[in-house]
Design an enzyme around this catalytic site. Structure first.
Site, PDB file in Angstrom:
ATOM      1  N   ASP A 139      12.058 103.890 -36.334  1.00  0.00           N
ATOM      2  CA  ASP A 139      13.216 104.528 -35.701  1.00  0.00           C
ATOM      3  C   ASP A 139      13.345 104.191 -34.227  1.00  0.00           C
ATOM      4  O   ASP A 139      14.378 104.436 -33.618  1.00  0.00           O
ATOM      5  CB  ASP A 139      13.076 106.050 -35.806  1.00  0.00           C
ATOM      6  CG  ASP A 139      13.717 106.605 -37.053  1.00  0.00           C
ATOM      7  OD1 ASP A 139      14.712 106.030 -37.510  1.00  0.00           O
ATOM      8  OD2 ASP A 139      13.212 107.615 -37.570  1.00  0.00           O
TER       9      ASP A 139
HETATM   10  C1  BGC Z   1      10.354 109.535 -33.110  1.00  0.00           C
HETATM   11  C2  BGC Z   1      10.358 108.934 -34.482  1.00  0.00           C
HETATM   12  C3  BGC Z   1      11.330 109.694 -35.335  1.00  0.00           C
HETATM   13  C4  BGC Z   1      12.689 109.788 -34.672  1.00  0.00           C
HETATM   14  C5  BGC Z   1      13.597 110.658 -35.474  1.00  0.00           C
HETATM   15  C6  BGC Z   1      11.742 109.587 -32.550  1.00  0.00           C
HETATM   16  O1  BGC Z   1      11.710 110.195 -31.312  1.00  0.00           O
HETATM   17  O2  BGC Z   1       9.493 108.795 -32.282  1.00  0.00           O
HETATM   18  O3  BGC Z   1       9.066 108.979 -35.038  1.00  0.00           O
HETATM   19  O4  BGC Z   1      11.451 109.061 -36.558  1.00  0.00           O
HETATM   20  O5  BGC Z   1      12.586 110.293 -33.380  1.00  0.00           O
HETATM   21  O6  BGC Z   1      14.846 110.765 -34.955  1.00  0.00           O
HETATM   22  C1  NOJ Z   2       9.351 109.368 -38.519  1.00  0.00           C
HETATM   23  C2  NOJ Z   2      10.583 109.312 -39.340  1.00  0.00           C
HETATM   24  O1  NOJ Z   2      10.708 110.476 -40.117  1.00  0.00           O
HETATM   25  C3  NOJ Z   2      10.567 108.111 -40.254  1.00  0.00           C
HETATM   26  O2  NOJ Z   2      11.779 108.036 -40.950  1.00  0.00           O
HETATM   27  C4  NOJ Z   2      10.313 106.867 -39.481  1.00  0.00           C
HETATM   28  O3  NOJ Z   2      10.226 105.793 -40.382  1.00  0.00           O
HETATM   29  C5  NOJ Z   2       9.056 106.970 -38.656  1.00  0.00           C
HETATM   30  N1  NOJ Z   2       9.115 108.130 -37.826  1.00  0.00           N
HETATM   31  C6  NOJ Z   2       8.814 105.738 -37.787  1.00  0.00           C
HETATM   32  O4  NOJ Z   2       9.695 105.681 -36.724  1.00  0.00           O
END
Ligand code: BGC
Ligand code: NOJ
Length: 814
Positions: free
Chosen positions: A487
């Protein structure tokens, strides 16, 4: 250092001090009514949707941590001391304390000054309520005079609005009191747009009650020092606006050795639109009374608990291992599967780190959660697949999240995460391989919940496949969009102002930035799509799919290859990301794990090199980091990944979710020793001894463990709701232990360390039981002989035969 121990026979983790490094929580509820409960009785309750139908209030960002729960106060009237069985919120020193988190229930046994309290709390299988049974025992040599107070604080349903909209909410609260105060109803907004209310009731006459928070606590106190408890006298307050609560007071005189038990029930009740009232302004309580009447006796509670326990026992028998490795057995047989249920239920919505007011169900998250859940309750997985697919758009892209109550896509985040479509193939393929149920592929499923444009589920999968096939960049690799699995790799975002969401700022489409990770997914799940086409007799479509896959495979081993490992991506300027050419972030874990597990570069010898590079550059004693070297500067062209301090989260943290990908990749190459070594590094049971470093619960996975560059190397964060649960279960059960469901039957192909030893697995699959005995013979991979019901079979797959109920399998490795 440990703060408890596993009790495997009881299927429980036993916490021996309330002062764990972080709240160590449990989930109650298996279907629609859920509670989170910590080892100090903190937590909150909701029905179906943690944002829209929140029953009890939680205080985020509070000090101390974990503020608000469903508390019992025990006041010893002889010396006026006050304590709680879970230690919080009063935090009076206890003479003994034990919390047991079991599967869907928790117990607390504590004592002070020779009074013991035992609390059992759970959500019964069939009802929308939480039952808490408290037993108080007088172990003094003389009479004990005790006052017991209960306490829950209502949330005004919409948890998001509840913490913001005070100008309205401080005037809307409404309650009703019946049974002399034993039953306390919360009916805020019931008069207008709601047909549900909540109730908190005890199965005994009370000495009084309170429903106004200010009356109970006093305007200047927190739950650690309620006025009413100090005074020993409740006020029988009837809330009107402000903050409604429910509190009962029961005065007890206990003889030496005597115990008394009370059953408290917290319930959610819905009425039909045309039967909301029993009299003007008086809510229809019939369904509540009926529900409460089911849990009036200790026998009824014991029966409901026994049902819950046997439900879990039965579920867990779907996959059961007995090996020489106690920790593997404990994780596989109990905790990993349990966490898979929780992630299936919650997606990433409600934990102690996901507030329940942010994300709902994630498209990619829930699809992946299915992978570790489908063997438990395939029917629920089936429904979930349809729900998820219903939030897809006609071009194959999808809402990134949807709300569990409405099942509608969240438009504030929208779509544009280009890995999403392919995860739908992953989830569906897992379901069909597990069940053999092809009918799901023929179900008519809407797009964006619009039935007028429905297609079959198989039609949806084609849209998924084609989305990737038709959205490729300059190197023939899939376009990344807002982000792929990571993400935080926001290659089209370019955010320069605080407060902008990295995920939704910038265009959802970028014609240049490409993802090698999605290429790996396309090869893996494209092939699974092709197999589904074949099952439906559509060879032409399967052939077409394989032609498309070939192109992406080629792109992955050429443009996607950096010499010693796979490139991560190309940015919006077509510069490499995750390459030796980069100053920081030279190697990322995701394409190494996923490309290799998809089989990319295996025959070309690239896979071996990629995994060697992972070992050399990303490995640590606590797991494999997501990238190296960590970003020390903010890279506008890369986005959120470089916003985190080095070593945390996506910037060089040990992101547990993709450790199993690398472990699976190692099994693809037959490296049992290394696959298992990776498995152990993040496995909660294997790191229980360093709970003081790891901090999060030693019975479940966390999303992230701080990487080598971080100050707190080894510290876990964001426990419970992570795709790590499902992927680890897939890794250990299907790849390391090697029992993998194919369309034709179970395949047996373990890949274990040389000293793993023989093991036995019981696996329920379709309508049969498989008793599998693996003779390891010191081999890491390879089956030299497979015997099924006394007959030798060639290959690794046990042919599935309808009607055969039991398969006794002996697999000899070597
Ligand atoms: C986090 C990710 C997460 C995303 C969701 C980010 O700030 O680092 O792990 O999946 O937010 O929106
Ligand atoms: C958490 C999110 O829930 C997931 O969808 C994503 O793949 C991981 N973070 C990595 O960014």
């Amino acid at each position: 250092m440990k703060y408890g121990y596993f009790d495997d026979n009881a299927l429980e983790y036993v916490i021996t001090t309330p002062k764990t490094p972080l709240p160590w929580i449990n989930y109650l509820g298996n279907k629609e009514f859920f509670s989170l409960i910590s080892n100090t009785c903190g937590g909150y309750t909701f029905y179906k949707d943690a944002k829209l139908l929140r029953l009890t209030r939680y205080r985020y960002n509070n000090v101390p941590y974990d503020n608000n729960g469903k508390y019992f106060y025990i006041k010893d009237n002889t010396d006026s001391s006050v304590w709680n069985p879970g230690w919080q919120p009063v935090k009076a020193a206890l003479d003994s304390y034990e919390c047991r988190h079991g599967l869907g229930y928790s117990t607390f046994t504590s004592s002070k000054n020779d009074v013991e309290a035992k609390v059992l709390t759970f959500v019964p299988m069939e009802d929308n309520c939480e039952v808490s049974q408290i037993t108080i025992t007088n172990n003094k040599g003389k009479d004990a005079m005790i006052s017991l107070f209960s306490y829950v604080e209502w949330c005004l349903w919409n948890a998001d609005d509840d913490m913001k909209n005070f100008q309205r909410n401080l005037s809307t609260g409404e309650v009703e009191v019946t049974d002399g105060g034993s039953t306390l109803y919360h009916k805020t907004e019931y008069r207008e747009r709601r047909n549900h209310y909540a109730v908190y009731s005890v199965n005994a006459p009370v000495d009084g009650f309170d429903t106004s928070r200010d009356a109970f606590l006093g305007a200047y106190n927190g739950p650690d020092s309620p006025d009413v408890v100090a005074d020993g006298k409740c006020t029988n307050s009837v809330a009107s606006g402000w903050s409604p609560i429910a509190s009962h007071q029961i005065n007890l005189q206990l003889k030496p050795g005597e115990s008394k038990t009370f059953i408290f029930v917290l319930a959610y009740v819905e009425n039909p639109e045309d039967d909301k009232w029993e009299a003007p302004s008086v809510i229809n309580k019939k369904p509540a009374i009926a529900l409460l009447s089911k849990y009036k006796t200790e026998d009824a509670v014991a029966k409901a608990l026994a049902e819950l326990k046997s439900y879990w026992k039965e579920l867990l028998s779907n996959y059961h291992i007995s090996s020489k490795n106690e920790k593997v057995d404990r994780m596989v047989n109990i905790w990993n599967q349990y966490q898979c249920m929780v992630t299936f239920n919650m997606s990433r919505s409600a934990s102690y780190y996901e507030s329940g007011i942010g994300r709902g169900m994630g498209f990619r998250d829930s699809c992946q959660d299915l992978l570790g859940f489908v063997h438990l309750i395939p029917d629920r997985a089936r429904q979930r697949i349809i729900d998820i697919a219903s939030t897809q758009f006609q071009d194959g892209s999808a809402y990134h999240q949807y709300q569990p109550l409405t099942k509608k896509g969240n438009s504030d985040i929208g779509s544009g995460f280009n890995d999403d479509p392919l995860w739908l193939i992953a989830g569906t393929s897992a379901y069909v391989r597990e069940t053999g149920d092809l009918s799901i592929l023929k179900e008519m499923v809407p797009f964006d919940n619009d039935m007028s444009v429905a297609k079959t589920l198989m039609g949806h999968l084609k849209c998924s496949f084609d989305f990737t096939a038709t959205h490729k960049g300059p190197h023939g690799l899939p376009l990344i969009g807002r982000a792929d699995w990571n993400d935080c790799l926001n290659l089209n975002c370019f955010s320069e102002h605080p407060g902008e969401s990295f995920q939704t700022f910038g265009p959802s489409e970028g014609p240049v930035a490409e993802s090698v990770f999605i290429a790996g997914m396309f090869v893996k799940y494209g092939e699974e799509y092709a197999q589904l086409c074949e099952l439906l007799g559509d060879q032409a479509e399967a052939d077409r799919a394989r032609d498309e896959i070939k192109k992406v495979y080629e792109a992955a081993i050429t443009a996607g290859w950096d010499g010693e490992w796979f490139v991560r991506a190309y940015d919006a300027y077509s510069h490499k990301v995750g390459s030796k050419e980069c100053e920081e972030g030279q190697i990322y874990i995701e394409p190494q794990g996923f490309c290799v597990l998809a089989g990319i570069g295996v025959k070309e010898g690239l896979a071996e090199k990629a995994l060697k590079s992972v070992e050399e550059r990303l490995d640590t004693k606590y797991g494999v980091m997501i990238l190296q070297p960590a970003y020390t500067k903010y890279h506008l062209e890369l986005g959120e990944v470089s916003s985190y301090p080095p070593g945390y989260k996506e910037n060089a943290g040990i992101f547990c979710h993709n450790n199993p990908w690398v472990s699976i990749a190692e099994t693809v190459l037959g490296h049992g020793d290394r696959a298992f070594e990776i498995y152990k590094k993040t496995c909660p049971a294997y790191i229980e001894d360093i709970s003081d470093v790891h901090c999060t619960e030693p019975y479940v996975y966390s999303q992230m463990v701080a990487g080598r560059d971080a100050k707190f190397f080894g510290q876990g964060k964001n426990s419970w709701l992570t795709g790590t649960a499902a992927w680890t279960f897939v890794n250990i059960s299907q790849y390391i232990l090697g029992v993998y469901p194919t369309h034709k039957g179970l395949s047996i192909d373990p890949c274990v360390p040389a000293d793993f030893g023989d093991f036995e697995i019981t696996r329920k699959y379709r309508d049969a039981v498989y008793n599998i005995s693996v003779k390891q013979n010191g081999a890491q991979k390879g089956i030299k002989k497979l015997t099924v019901n006394g007959k030798e079979v060639s290959g690794n797959v046990i042919p599935y035969e309808e009607g055969v109920k039991e398969y006794n399998v002996v697999a000899e490795m070597g």
